[in-house]
Structures are given as structure tokens and as C-alpha cells.
Motif scaffolding. Structure first.
Motif, PDB file in Angstrom:
ATOM      1  N   VAL A  99      -7.533   8.915   7.953  1.00 55.73           N
ATOM      2  CA  VAL A  99      -6.841   7.657   7.710  1.00 55.73           C
ATOM      3  C   VAL A  99      -7.242   7.163   6.331  1.00 55.73           C
ATOM      4  O   VAL A  99      -8.425   7.174   5.971  1.00 55.73           O
ATOM      5  N   ARG A 100      -6.238   6.752   5.559  1.00 53.39           N
ATOM      6  CA  ARG A 100      -6.455   6.166   4.243  1.00 53.39           C
ATOM      7  C   ARG A 100      -5.948   4.733   4.252  1.00 53.39           C
ATOM      8  O   ARG A 100      -4.902   4.430   4.813  1.00 53.39           O
ATOM      9  N   LEU A 101      -6.706   3.835   3.618  1.00 58.42           N
ATOM     10  CA  LEU A 101      -6.308   2.431   3.492  1.00 58.42           C
ATOM     11  C   LEU A 101      -6.425   1.989   2.045  1.00 58.42           C
ATOM     12  O   LEU A 101      -7.382   2.350   1.356  1.00 58.42           O
ATOM     13  N   SER A 102      -5.470   1.216   1.585  1.00 61.37           N
ATOM     14  CA  SER A 102      -5.559   0.526   0.299  1.00 61.37           C
ATOM     15  C   SER A 102      -5.251  -0.935   0.594  1.00 61.37           C
ATOM     16  O   SER A 102      -4.169  -1.241   1.105  1.00 61.37           O
ATOM     17  N   ALA A 103      -6.199  -1.831   0.305  1.00 64.77           N
ATOM     18  CA  ALA A 103      -6.023  -3.201   0.781  1.00 64.77           C
ATOM     19  C   ALA A 103      -6.572  -4.248  -0.183  1.00 64.77           C
ATOM     20  O   ALA A 103      -7.508  -3.997  -0.951  1.00 64.77           O
ATOM     21  N   HIS A 104      -5.969  -5.421  -0.113  1.00 68.33           N
ATOM     22  CA  HIS A 104      -6.505  -6.616  -0.756  1.00 68.33           C
ATOM     23  C   HIS A 104      -7.475  -7.263   0.219  1.00 68.33           C
ATOM     24  O   HIS A 104      -7.254  -7.254   1.434  1.00 68.33           O
ATOM     25  N   VAL A 105      -8.568  -7.814  -0.303  1.00 66.85           N
ATOM     26  CA  VAL A 105      -9.548  -8.474   0.559  1.00 66.85           C
ATOM     27  C   VAL A 105      -9.730  -9.924   0.138  1.00 66.85           C
ATOM     28  O   VAL A 105      -9.569 -10.272  -1.038  1.00 66.85           O
ATOM     29  N   THR A 106     -10.050 -10.761   1.099  1.00 64.84           N
ATOM     30  CA  THR A 106     -10.317 -12.177   0.848  1.00 64.84           C
ATOM     31  C   THR A 106     -11.622 -12.566   1.520  1.00 64.84           C
ATOM     32  O   THR A 106     -11.849 -12.231   2.691  1.00 64.84           O
ATOM     33  N   GLU A 107     -12.466 -13.253   0.791  1.00 61.71           N
ATOM     34  CA  GLU A 107     -13.741 -13.705   1.343  1.00 61.71           C
ATOM     35  C   GLU A 107     -13.516 -14.829   2.356  1.00 61.71           C
ATOM     36  O   GLU A 107     -12.724 -15.745   2.129  1.00 61.71           O
ATOM     37  N   ILE A 108     -14.224 -14.748   3.465  1.00 61.93           N
ATOM     38  CA  ILE A 108     -14.119 -15.748   4.525  1.00 61.93           C
ATOM     39  C   ILE A 108     -15.182 -16.827   4.324  1.00 61.93           C
ATOM     40  O   ILE A 108     -16.386 -16.527   4.249  1.00 61.93           O
ATOM     41  N   ASP A 109     -14.760 -18.065   4.224  1.00 65.01           N
ATOM     42  CA  ASP A 109     -15.670 -19.194   4.066  1.00 65.01           C
ATOM     43  C   ASP A 109     -16.374 -19.457   5.392  1.00 65.01           C
ATOM     44  O   ASP A 109     -15.718 -19.755   6.403  1.00 65.01           O
ATOM     45  N   PRO A 110     -17.712 -19.368   5.438  1.00 64.54           N
ATOM     46  CA  PRO A 110     -18.421 -19.561   6.704  1.00 64.54           C
ATOM     47  C   PRO A 110     -18.302 -20.983   7.256  1.00 64.54           C
ATOM     48  O   PRO A 110     -18.418 -21.185   8.469  1.00 64.54           O
ATOM     49  N   GLU A 111     -18.058 -21.963   6.398  1.00 68.58           N
ATOM     50  CA  GLU A 111     -17.898 -23.331   6.883  1.00 68.58           C
ATOM     51  C   GLU A 111     -16.530 -23.551   7.515  1.00 68.58           C
ATOM     52  O   GLU A 111     -16.390 -24.332   8.461  1.00 68.58           O
ATOM     53  N   LYS A 112     -15.519 -22.863   7.009  1.00 70.94           N
ATOM     54  CA  LYS A 112     -14.176 -23.003   7.563  1.00 70.94           C
ATOM     55  C   LYS A 112     -13.951 -22.099   8.777  1.00 70.94           C
ATOM     56  O   LYS A 112     -13.142 -22.421   9.650  1.00 70.94           O
ATOM     57  N   HIS A 113     -14.647 -20.986   8.812  1.00 72.82           N
ATOM     58  CA  HIS A 113     -14.454 -20.033   9.909  1.00 72.82           C
ATOM     59  C   HIS A 113     -15.805 -19.570  10.462  1.00 72.82           C
ATOM     60  O   HIS A 113     -16.142 -18.380  10.404  1.00 72.82           O
ATOM     61  N   PRO A 114     -16.570 -20.495  11.039  1.00 78.61           N
ATOM     62  CA  PRO A 114     -17.885 -20.105  11.578  1.00 78.61           C
ATOM     63  C   PRO A 114     -17.783 -19.119  12.726  1.00 78.61           C
ATOM     64  O   PRO A 114     -18.705 -18.332  12.967  1.00 78.61           O
TER      65      PRO A 114
END
Length: 233
Positions: A99-114
Motif C-alpha cells: 500500500v502506498r499513501l501520499s497525504a497532506h497532514v494537519t497538526e491536531i491542537d490538544p486543547e481543541k481535541h483532547p
């Protein structure tokens, strides 16, 4: 004309939906538990790679990865938030699938998504122990959009290739496509094909069955009419 009857790829066929292919690919990776991911180095030149665990941390079965804020890969993703990942393993006997993946990533804010971080620490008590002095040093990224491919080589050595996308991205174009206007129906591409996946259509033109295509380019190299487009150059 040779009969083309490829084996299923992880239980999928060329008629499988995008969602079915994506789910099968993600589950394949999730069962292994990690992928080798490549990122772009800070200088923008040399690619870098490392193995990272992948997790389901929400009800939508999205992929997440965790990285400490001080690691080089964290700064790389801050500057260029894209990853490519791949994993290869045998399924049964000598059947090989990747399996191959090419993806954009976004950092998850720990205060908004604990809840995302809570789930991560539940699944990774060892990592939590490593960062016990300061859990805020750790950050989780979601692979929020991208595309990928399942490549399956069964024991009959007939290629099975399926592509998918997620998060609003588009499926990667096939490397070689026969232009129906330029094709004169000479059949040279069919003779040149390594996997016998090029066949005439009802109007005498030729088309590639990409499900079994090696993407070697031999058809394009041998076409006397320059009727096969290469999308990868």
C-alpha cells in the motif's frame, strides 16, 4: 487477444468503489501498525524517511501519526506538511501486497481535541511513559487528504493495481493512457504489452486495462503514432 482474468487484490476487483479500496488499504496498514514515511528535508532537497505508527483515533477511521515537537520530522512537517508512505508484506503463502499513501497532514491542537490525545495515550502507554515529564512535547497529526494505491502480486504473478483517494483529494492519474483520437488501431501496443492488458475496443481503437498494468511504459515506447500519453513526466 489474450484473456485477462486477474486475481482479486485483497478481496477487491476493478469494480470496487473508491471507499471500498480506501478502507481495504487503511485496514491493511492498520493491521501492520506502521508505515515507512518520507518527508521533505528542511533544505527542500534531500528526502528523509522513518517508520511511524499509524492509528485510528476517531469514529471516521482516519489515520493519525504521533511525533515529538523537537524531532527533525516535526519541523519538516511544519514547513512542508506532506508525507508519502509505503508498506509491503506477504499475505498468505508468497502472495505479496503493498500500500502506498501520499497525504497532506494537519497538526491536531490538544486543547481543541483532547479526546484524540487521550485515545492516543491509551493505545501507546509506552510512548506516554517516554514523555511522562512533559506530554505537551508530543503532537499528533491527521492524514486529512490524499491518494494512494494497492498493488497486489498473487502467486500467478498477474498484477493487480487499484487506486483511491480520501479527504477531497483526487486519484492519481494512470501513468499511460491511449488517446482515442490519435490511436489508429494498429495493435503495436497490444503486442508490446508485458501483461497483456491492452485490447481493442468495439471501434477498433485500443485501451489499457489499468487494473493489471505494470506501468512499465513499453506500450508508449513502441507506439509508432505517439498515441499513448505519459502523465508522469
Amino acid at each position: 487477444m489474450s484473456d485477462f482474468n486477474p486475481a482479486p487484490a485483497l478481496g477487491l476487483t476493478e469494480e470496487s468503489s473508491n471507499e471500498e479500496i480506501k478502507n481495504a488499504a487503511f485496514q491493511f496498514v492498520h493491521e501492520v501498525g506502521y508505515m515507512v514515511f518520507g518527508t521533505t528535508a528542511i533544505d527542500g532537497k534531500m528526502p528523509t524517511a522513518r517508520g511511524l505508527e499509524v492509528h485510528y483515533l476517531d469514529d471516521a477511521d482516519n489515520f493519525y501519526i504521533g511525533i515529538a515537537k523537537g524531532k527533525p520530522v516535526y519541523y519538516e512537517l511544519q514547513k512542508n506538511p506532506y508525507v508519502v508512505g509505503t508498506i509491503i508484506r506477504d499475505t498468505v503463502k508468497r502472495l505479496s501486497a503493498s500500500v502506498r499513501l501520499s497525504a497532506h497532514v494537519t497538526e491536531i491542537d490538544p486543547e481543541k481535541h483532547p479526546e484524540i490525545y487521550t485515545k492516543y495515550w491509551e493505545l501507546n502507554p509506552g510512548t506516554k511513559a517516554l514523555y511522562r515529564k512533559d506530554l505537551d512535547m508530543f503532537r499528533i497529526f491527521i492524514l486529512d487528504s490524499g491518494e494512494g494505491e494497492i498493488f497486489h502480486l498473487p502467486d500467478d504473478d498477474i498484477v493487480c493495481r487499484l487506486r483511491f483517494c480520501f479527504g477531497g483529494a483526487e486519484v492519481r492519474p494512470w501513468a499511460y493512457v491511449i488517446d482515442q483520437e490519435r490511436c489508429v488501431g494498429c495493435g503495436t501496443c497490444e503486442e508490446a504489452c508485458m501483461e497483456d492488458v491492452i485490447h481493442p475496443t468495439a471501434d477498433g481503437k485500443y485501451e489499457i486495462k489499468h487494473f493489471g498494468c505494470l506501468e512499465c511504459g513499453r506500450c508508449a515506447m513502441n507506439c509508432p503514432n505517439d498515441a499513448i500519453d505519459c502523465t508522469c513526466r
